[in-house]
Design a protein around this motif. Structure first.
Motif, PDB file in Angstrom:
ATOM      1  N   GLY A 580      77.807  51.299 105.028  1.00 15.93           N
ATOM      2  CA  GLY A 580      76.969  51.349 103.116  1.00 15.93           C
ATOM      3  C   GLY A 580      77.115  52.631 103.091  1.00 15.93           C
ATOM      4  N   SER A 581      76.682  53.336 104.505  1.00 19.96           N
ATOM      5  CA  SER A 581      75.648  54.805 104.104  1.00 19.96           C
ATOM      6  C   SER A 581      77.316  55.877 103.813  1.00 19.96           C
ATOM      7  CB  SER A 581      75.412  55.539 105.920  1.00 19.96           C
ATOM      8  OG  SER A 581      74.326  54.574 105.898  1.00 19.96           O
ATOM      9  N   THR A 582      76.510  56.708 102.301  1.00 17.96           N
ATOM     10  CA  THR A 582      77.092  57.739 102.950  1.00 17.96           C
ATOM     11  C   THR A 582      77.154  59.331 102.928  1.00 17.96           C
ATOM     12  OG1 THR A 582      76.583  57.675 100.448  1.00 17.96           O
ATOM     13  CG2 THR A 582      77.826  59.827 100.818  1.00 17.96           C
ATOM     14  N   LEU A 583      78.822  59.288 103.839  1.00 18.80           N
ATOM     15  CA  LEU A 583      78.749  61.179 104.573  1.00 18.80           C
ATOM     16  C   LEU A 583      79.303  62.021 103.670  1.00 18.80           C
ATOM     17  CD1 LEU A 583      78.958  61.963 107.349  1.00 18.80           C
ATOM     18  CD2 LEU A 583      81.852  61.146 107.528  1.00 18.80           C
ATOM     19  N   ALA A 584      78.276  63.184 103.313  1.00 20.24           N
ATOM     20  CA  ALA A 584      78.936  64.146 102.441  1.00 20.24           C
ATOM     21  C   ALA A 584      79.462  65.167 103.459  1.00 20.24           C
ATOM     22  CB  ALA A 584      77.770  64.810 101.742  1.00 20.24           C
ATOM     23  N   ALA A 585      80.341  66.038 103.291  1.00 20.08           N
ATOM     24  CA  ALA A 585      81.011  66.294 104.649  1.00 20.08           C
ATOM     25  C   ALA A 585      81.138  67.908 103.896  1.00 20.08           C
ATOM     26  CB  ALA A 585      81.990  66.076 105.574  1.00 20.08           C
ATOM     27  N   GLN A 586      80.932  69.105 104.388  1.00 18.37           N
ATOM     28  CA  GLN A 586      81.070  70.393 104.192  1.00 18.37           C
ATOM     29  C   GLN A 586      82.039  71.421 104.454  1.00 18.37           C
ATOM     30  OE1 GLN A 586      79.464  73.004 101.800  1.00 18.37           O
ATOM     31  NE2 GLN A 586      78.220  71.698 101.450  1.00 18.37           N
ATOM     32  N   ILE A 587      82.983  70.985 103.664  1.00 22.10           N
ATOM     33  CA  ILE A 587      84.863  71.582 104.341  1.00 22.10           C
ATOM     34  C   ILE A 587      84.535  73.034 104.322  1.00 22.10           C
ATOM     35  CG2 ILE A 587      87.306  71.856 103.877  1.00 22.10           C
ATOM     36  CD1 ILE A 587      85.595  68.870 104.517  1.00 22.10           C
ATOM     37  N   PRO A 588      85.152  74.049 105.360  1.00 26.08           N
ATOM     38  CA  PRO A 588      85.180  74.910 104.994  1.00 26.08           C
ATOM     39  C   PRO A 588      85.576  75.996 104.667  1.00 26.08           C
ATOM     40  CG  PRO A 588      85.612  74.347 107.697  1.00 26.08           C
ATOM     41  CD  PRO A 588      85.461  72.876 106.552  1.00 26.08           C
ATOM     42  N   ASP A 589      85.504  77.028 103.766  1.00 24.14           N
ATOM     43  CA  ASP A 589      86.351  77.396 102.441  1.00 24.14           C
ATOM     44  C   ASP A 589      87.086  76.546 102.000  1.00 24.14           C
ATOM     45  OD1 ASP A 589      85.376  79.934 103.467  1.00 24.14           O
ATOM     46  OD2 ASP A 589      87.405  79.716 104.875  1.00 24.14           O
ATOM     47  N   GLY A 590      86.428  74.943 101.027  1.00 24.77           N
ATOM     48  CA  GLY A 590      86.214  73.830 101.105  1.00 24.77           C
ATOM     49  C   GLY A 590      85.845  73.106 100.044  1.00 24.77           C
ATOM     50  N   GLY A 591      84.576  73.171  99.785  1.00 28.26           N
ATOM     51  CA  GLY A 591      83.786  72.923  98.700  1.00 28.26           C
ATOM     52  C   GLY A 591      83.117  71.149  99.920  1.00 28.26           C
ATOM     53  N   GLU A 592      82.638  69.834  99.210  1.00 26.06           N
ATOM     54  CA  GLU A 592      81.850  69.369  99.766  1.00 26.06           C
ATOM     55  C   GLU A 592      82.785  67.861  99.366  1.00 26.06           C
ATOM     56  OE1 GLU A 592      78.206  67.989 100.135  1.00 26.06           O
ATOM     57  OE2 GLU A 592      78.297  67.074  97.952  1.00 26.06           O
ATOM     58  N   VAL A 593      82.353  67.316 100.325  1.00 26.74           N
ATOM     59  CA  VAL A 593      83.422  65.820  99.832  1.00 26.74           C
ATOM     60  C   VAL A 593      82.878  64.490 100.155  1.00 26.74           C
ATOM     61  CG1 VAL A 593      86.218  66.698  99.772  1.00 26.74           C
ATOM     62  CG2 VAL A 593      84.782  65.692 102.651  1.00 26.74           C
ATOM     63  N   ARG A 594      82.212  63.338  99.885  1.00 20.73           N
ATOM     64  CA  ARG A 594      82.207  62.442 100.234  1.00 20.73           C
ATOM     65  C   ARG A 594      82.696  61.133 100.753  1.00 20.73           C
ATOM     66  NH1 ARG A 594      75.377  62.734  97.846  1.00 20.73           N
ATOM     67  NH2 ARG A 594      75.925  64.897  98.030  1.00 20.73           N
ATOM     68  N   PHE A 595      82.007  60.333 101.332  1.00 20.79           N
ATOM     69  CA  PHE A 595      82.720  58.888 101.495  1.00 20.79           C
ATOM     70  C   PHE A 595      81.643  57.742 101.743  1.00 20.79           C
ATOM     71  CE2 PHE A 595      85.545  62.052 103.281  1.00 20.79           C
ATOM     72  CZ  PHE A 595      86.285  61.959 102.508  1.00 20.79           C
ATOM     73  N   LYS A 596      82.045  56.773 101.406  1.00 22.35           N
ATOM     74  CA  LYS A 596      81.196  55.673 101.773  1.00 22.35           C
ATOM     75  C   LYS A 596      81.526  55.290 103.813  1.00 22.35           C
ATOM     76  CE  LYS A 596      79.691  50.467 100.077  1.00 22.35           C
ATOM     77  NZ  LYS A 596      80.372  49.857  99.675  1.00 22.35           N
ATOM     78  N   VAL A 597      80.327  54.457 104.287  1.00 21.68           N
ATOM     79  CA  VAL A 597      81.033  54.336 105.337  1.00 21.68           C
ATOM     80  C   VAL A 597      81.176  52.917 105.586  1.00 21.68           C
ATOM     81  CG1 VAL A 597      80.185  53.872 107.791  1.00 21.68           C
ATOM     82  CG2 VAL A 597      79.552  56.061 106.437  1.00 21.68           C
ATOM     83  N   LYS A 617      91.674  62.376  99.101  1.00 17.11           N
ATOM     84  CA  LYS A 617      90.308  64.215  98.656  1.00 17.11           C
ATOM     85  C   LYS A 617      90.112  64.814  99.875  1.00 17.11           C
ATOM     86  CE  LYS A 617      86.393  60.748  97.331  1.00 17.11           C
ATOM     87  NZ  LYS A 617      85.116  60.027  98.067  1.00 17.11           N
ATOM     88  N   LEU A 618      90.521  65.029 101.314  1.00 14.86           N
ATOM     89  CA  LEU A 618      90.606  66.662 101.802  1.00 14.86           C
ATOM     90  C   LEU A 618      91.906  67.051 101.649  1.00 14.86           C
ATOM     91  CD1 LEU A 618      89.909  67.600 104.299  1.00 14.86           C
ATOM     92  CD2 LEU A 618      91.216  66.167 105.461  1.00 14.86           C
ATOM     93  N   LEU A 619      93.249  66.526 100.796  1.00 16.08           N
ATOM     94  CA  LEU A 619      94.008  67.399  99.901  1.00 16.08           C
ATOM     95  C   LEU A 619      93.631  68.294  98.976  1.00 16.08           C
ATOM     96  CD1 LEU A 619      97.644  65.658 101.236  1.00 16.08           C
ATOM     97  CD2 LEU A 619      96.322  67.937 102.558  1.00 16.08           C
ATOM     98  N   GLU A 620      92.780  67.832  98.519  1.00 17.98           N
ATOM     99  CA  GLU A 620      92.091  68.151  97.025  1.00 17.98           C
ATOM    100  C   GLU A 620      91.596  69.132  97.280  1.00 17.98           C
ATOM    101  OE1 GLU A 620      89.971  64.632  95.069  1.00 17.98           O
ATOM    102  OE2 GLU A 620      92.399  63.484  94.858  1.00 17.98           O
ATOM    103  N   THR A 621      90.545  69.402  97.827  1.00 13.55           N
ATOM    104  CA  THR A 621      89.669  70.457  98.362  1.00 13.55           C
ATOM    105  C   THR A 621      90.409  71.778  99.428  1.00 13.55           C
ATOM    106  OG1 THR A 621      87.577  68.246  99.173  1.00 13.55           O
ATOM    107  CG2 THR A 621      87.725  71.099  99.781  1.00 13.55           C
ATOM    108  N   ARG A 622      91.218  70.931 100.136  1.00 19.08           N
ATOM    109  CA  ARG A 622      92.012  71.937 100.954  1.00 19.08           C
ATOM    110  C   ARG A 622      93.576  71.860 100.929  1.00 19.08           C
ATOM    111  NH1 ARG A 622      90.057  75.371 105.099  1.00 19.08           N
ATOM    112  NH2 ARG A 622      91.626  75.499 105.433  1.00 19.08           N
ATOM    113  N   PRO A 623      94.185  71.999  99.733  1.00 20.81           N
ATOM    114  CA  PRO A 623      95.789  71.729  99.756  1.00 20.81           C
ATOM    115  C   PRO A 623      96.381  72.489 100.452  1.00 20.81           C
ATOM    116  CG  PRO A 623      94.775  73.225  97.878  1.00 20.81           C
ATOM    117  CD  PRO A 623      93.756  72.460  98.589  1.00 20.81           C
ATOM    118  N   ASP A 624      95.813  73.756 101.533  1.00 20.97           N
ATOM    119  CA  ASP A 624      97.062  74.503 102.987  1.00 20.97           C
ATOM    120  C   ASP A 624      96.449  74.117 103.761  1.00 20.97           C
ATOM    121  OD1 ASP A 624      93.704  74.491 102.482  1.00 20.97           O
ATOM    122  OD2 ASP A 624      93.789  76.882 103.512  1.00 20.97           O
ATOM    123  N   LEU A 625      96.445  72.476 103.825  1.00 22.56           N
ATOM    124  CA  LEU A 625      96.074  71.871 105.097  1.00 22.56           C
ATOM    125  C   LEU A 625      97.649  71.351 105.917  1.00 22.56           C
ATOM    126  CD1 LEU A 625      92.911  69.343 105.864  1.00 22.56           C
ATOM    127  CD2 LEU A 625      93.299  71.716 107.035  1.00 22.56           C
TER     128      LEU A 625
END
Length: 801
Positions: A580-597, A617-625
């Motif tokens: 139920g917690s929120t995980l907010a992650a800073q992606i290198p050169d890609g901003g932030e993504v958030r998820f519900k645990v 969400k990860l590919l929206e932030t870093r489509p070059d992956l």
């Protein structure tokens, strides 16, 4: 009191030597365990402080120093800063050694972030000199003053050898690092910033500000001391944790052995304590005398044992520390070793004084009867009572324990078995008799001798059981290390192959014979948005990730959509996450993504700081992956065959990561450490068996002398003593295996990796090896004690009765 204690110890030199050897053997385990455990547990922090490792390391695209310094100097909580330029994949060579993966680091003015351990540092503005990482120097056998060829710099003279604990050493790390000054690379601009903070606990504030003021810098990455420690853990951290936990269990074995040994010594001396009480000595005086005697024996033996144990593993531990690019404890190890010696002496004194005080509080007559021995049932046949009647003469028989009567019965049975029994003209040993009253009767007599003193028998069994449990744990640990290196299934991965393959070929890969499933795996290292100093790893699969990675669920449920995440228990503990917690992650050169645990899993990879998501969400932030293609095989499929077919489709094979390095030299060092600790534990097992046999033979001198007087040879006496050894070794072996499976294995698993489930149960082969080893030690101990018994005059034993 000291004079009386010395006189008493001289009067029983044999027992004193036996007790000292016991303390020495247990102290060996303590010395090895403390040396390994302390060196590894404190290695990173000690090295980071001595090398002045920065609190934050920032990497970015090459920038003019003035531009980057203007931004860095404005950061809050900043104590000091310095800059570097890292040039990777450079050619290095010295003699016959060379590599194309050199990391040539140009250092600017200011703090270095490494410690020179040999020679001296390069001087600012100097040319023609280079500082080499210790791992490179050890691997290539380089010394201060040798020459090293560095691409774009030519041949440089080595001025110093350095340790930098921000990564493991070469060749455990594939990159060979060297350091030069800016004067040798004048036009270089920094791409690394080293930051030292006034308050490291407020690193989040500094990092949050750094992300804003450094906007526009390409490929910006931050790593903190915590992140460095986790990176090191990816190479060997779980192994180090296992070794430390193993050392703690070995200490438990040593403590059990010391306590049992001291208690057994008091039990052997009950008659003497009873005489002292009859002469008017008070319980306090007797206990104090016992404490002084124990201290006089324990102190030199503990110091010698701990010193020998420390020396036994000093070299392997130093090799292990060097492989991790860390500094050894040096003289600081003396503190823990001194405390360990004091603890050993205190344990021996307490274990000997407490039972002596308890025994001395009883009436003298009760003490003289030998209260530690089992009471014989009252219902006895008249024949048995008559047979045992000689054993009741004198206080040395200690009640109704088996002695002359049992020995006489065994001898009569042996003679009745045939012409080759004990006392027969040929003098052949009863061990050759197969009748019901031949060798079996004497072997059973040995079992009776061992189990008559139940408290002592239980103490011997408990001591050897703990040691056997530790040895079983050591074998299980060695097997786990192999699986951690080779088997991805150990960390919850269900796929066997990983390749780089064009997405258009996925259907063709799925159609290959032996392939059960094919999927795309995305992976990226990020940082928690709320605590930027905490590195995390995100792994993404389209659809159900449990087809390829299925770590056991500890809490919550599996993810159901792209907005949810499963986090490792290590990450949940570090970040305070719950379902139920929120995980907010800073992606290198890609901003932030958030998820519900959605759930929490027990994951071993990356110290449990790992999370599974769906890739939207990860590919929206870093489509070059670019994803890695993973392949799960059907049972009994040859991976080599499938690999060839994948290569024919254009795939390039990639290693499937487990939790352990594949560096053979590093594994050899780990094996040497395990052998050192295991040898010490094995010596404890051997001593405990010899002690049990010696004590029994000493207490049953009269019965053994009677056997010898009636014609028994060394083989016959050995058969009796073999019964004693088996009566101790077999139940101890069984109890030791049960201890490892139910106590030691789960305990070490929790101590080493509370965030994961480590399979530390022993296999059937390992269990058989432990039991067979204990039986072999029993044979060795039996032969040793039998030889001592046969060297004693028969009349001396007969006088005991």
């Amino acid at each position: 009191m000291i004079r009386d204690a010395l006189a008493a110890l001289r009067a029983r030199r044999g027992r004193t030597l036996l007790a000292a050897l016991g303390v020495l053997a247990a102290s060996l385990v303590v010395g090895t365990s403390v040396t390994v455990g302390y060196s590894l547990a404190t290695g990173f922090q000690r090295s980071a402080e001595q090398a002045q490792l920065p609190d934050v390391i920032a990497r970015f695209d090459e920038q003019p120093r003035r531009r980057i310094d203007a931004r860095v100097s404005a950061l809050p909580n900043l104590e000091a800063r310095s800059y570097r330029f890292e040039d990777l994949n450079e050619d290095l060579s010295a003699g016959l050694n060379s590599t194309g993966k050199g990391a040539v680091t140009t250092v600017f003015n200011g703090r270095r972030g490494y410690k020179v351990v040999e020679g001296r540092d390069i001087r600012d503005g100097s040319t023609g000199e280079v500082v080499v990482e210790r791992g490179v120097a050890r691997e290539w056998d380089l010394r201060v003053g040798d020459d090293l060829f560095v691409e774009e710099h030519g041949t440089l003279r080595i001025s110093g050898i350095a340790v930098s604990p921000d990564n493991v050493a070469f060749p455990l790390a594939s990159t060979a690092r060297v350091y030069v000054t800016r004067a040798q690379h004048r036009r270089v601009a920094p791409n690394v910033a080293l930051l030292w903070l006034s308050d490291p606990d407020k690193a989040d504030v500094t990092l949050a500000q750094a992300r804003s003021v450094t906007f526009g810098l390409g490929k910006l990455q931050f790593i903190t001391r915590t992140g460095v420690e986790i990176l090191l853990s990816q190479a060997a951290g779980i192994v180090i944790s296992l070794l430390i936990a193993f050392s703690l269990v070995a200490l438990l074995a040593a403590g059990t052995m010391l306590a049992a040994s001291a208690h057994a010594d008091v039990q052997r001396r009950l008659t003497g304590l009873g005489v002292q009480r009859a002469l008017g000595f008070g319980p306090g005086r007797i206990a104090a005398q016992q404490a002084v005697e124990s201290a006089l024996v324990a102190l030199p033996a503990a110091l010698a044992g701990i010193a020998i144990g420390a020396l036994l593993v000093a070299r392997p531990a130093a090799e292990l520390i060097a492989a991790l690019n860390e500094l050894g404890p040096g003289a600081t190890l003396l503190g823990p070793l001194t405390l360990a010696a004091a603890a050993v002496v205190a344990l021996v004194v307490a274990a000997a004084t407490w039972p002596a005080w308890r025994a001395a509080r009883r009436p003298p007559v009760e003490i003289l009867r030998g209260g530690d021995l089992a009471k014989r049932p009252r219902r006895r046949t008249r024949a048995s009572a008559t047979a045992l009647q000689p054993a009741a003469r004198g206080p040395r028989t200690r009640g109704t324990s088996p002695s002359f009567g049992e020995a006489g019965s065994a001898l009569r049975g042996s003679r009745a078995a045939g012409p080759h029994g004990v006392g027969a003209p040929t003098g052949r040993p009863t061990s050759s008799d197969s009748g019901p009253h031949g060798g079996g009767s004497l072997f059973g007599l040995g079992v009776r001798f061992a189990t008559a003193a139940r408290a002592r028998w239980f103490a011997a069994v408990a001591t050897i059981a703990v040691c056997a449990g530790v040895v079983t744990l050591m074998l299980a640990l060695a097997s786990l290390l192999e699986r951690l290196r080779e088997d991805p299934g150990t960390v919850g991965k269900r796929y066997q192959l990983a390749v780089q393959l064009d997405s258009s070929q996925l259907d063709a890969a799925r159609a290959l014979p032996g392939v059960a499933d094919v999927g795309e795996r995305y992976s990226i290292d990020a940082a928690d948005s709320f605590r930027l100093g905490e590195p995390i790893r995100l792994v993404a699969y389209p659809g159900d990730h449990t087809r390829f990675e299925n770590p056991p669920l500890a809490e919550g449920r599996r993810i159901a959509n792209a907005n949810e995440v499963e986090v490792g228990l290590g990450m949940a503990d570090a970040l305070g996450l719950r379902p139920g917690s929120t995980l907010a992650a800073q992606i290198p050169d890609g901003g932030e993504v958030r998820f519900k645990v959605a759930g929490i899993v027990r994951a071993l990879e990356n110290d449990g700081r790992i999370a599974w998501i769906q890739p939207d969400k990860l590919l929206e932030t870093r489509p070059d992956l670019t994803p890695q293609v993973v392949v799960r095989l059907e049972p009994n499929t040859d991976p080599a065959t499938v690999t060839r077919e994948l290569v024919n489709l254009g795939a390039s094979l990639q290693p499937v990561g487990a939790a352990q390095t594949d560096n053979a030299a590093f594994l050899a060092v780990l094996a040497a450490v395990l052998r050192g600790v295991g040898l010490a534990v094995g010596l404890v097992c051997l001593y405990a068996l010899i002690q049990a046999l010696t004590v029994t033979a000493r207490e049953r001198r009269g019965a053994v002398a009677l056997l010898r007087a009636t014609g028994a040879d060394a083989t016959t006496i050995g058969l009796v003593l073999a019964g004693v050894a088996v009566a101790v070794a077999v139940p101890a072996a069984i109890a030791g295996v049960v201890l490892e499976l139910t106590v030691f294995g789960p305990l070490v698993s929790r101590l080493a990796a509370s965030f994961a489930s480590l399979p530390l149960g022993a296999s059937a082969g390992e269990i058989a090896l432990v039991i067979g080893g204990l039986l072999a030690l029993s044979v060795l101990a039996t032969a040793f004690v039998a030889r001592r018994v046969m060297s004693e005059p028969i009349i001396a034993g007969l006088r005991e009765e």
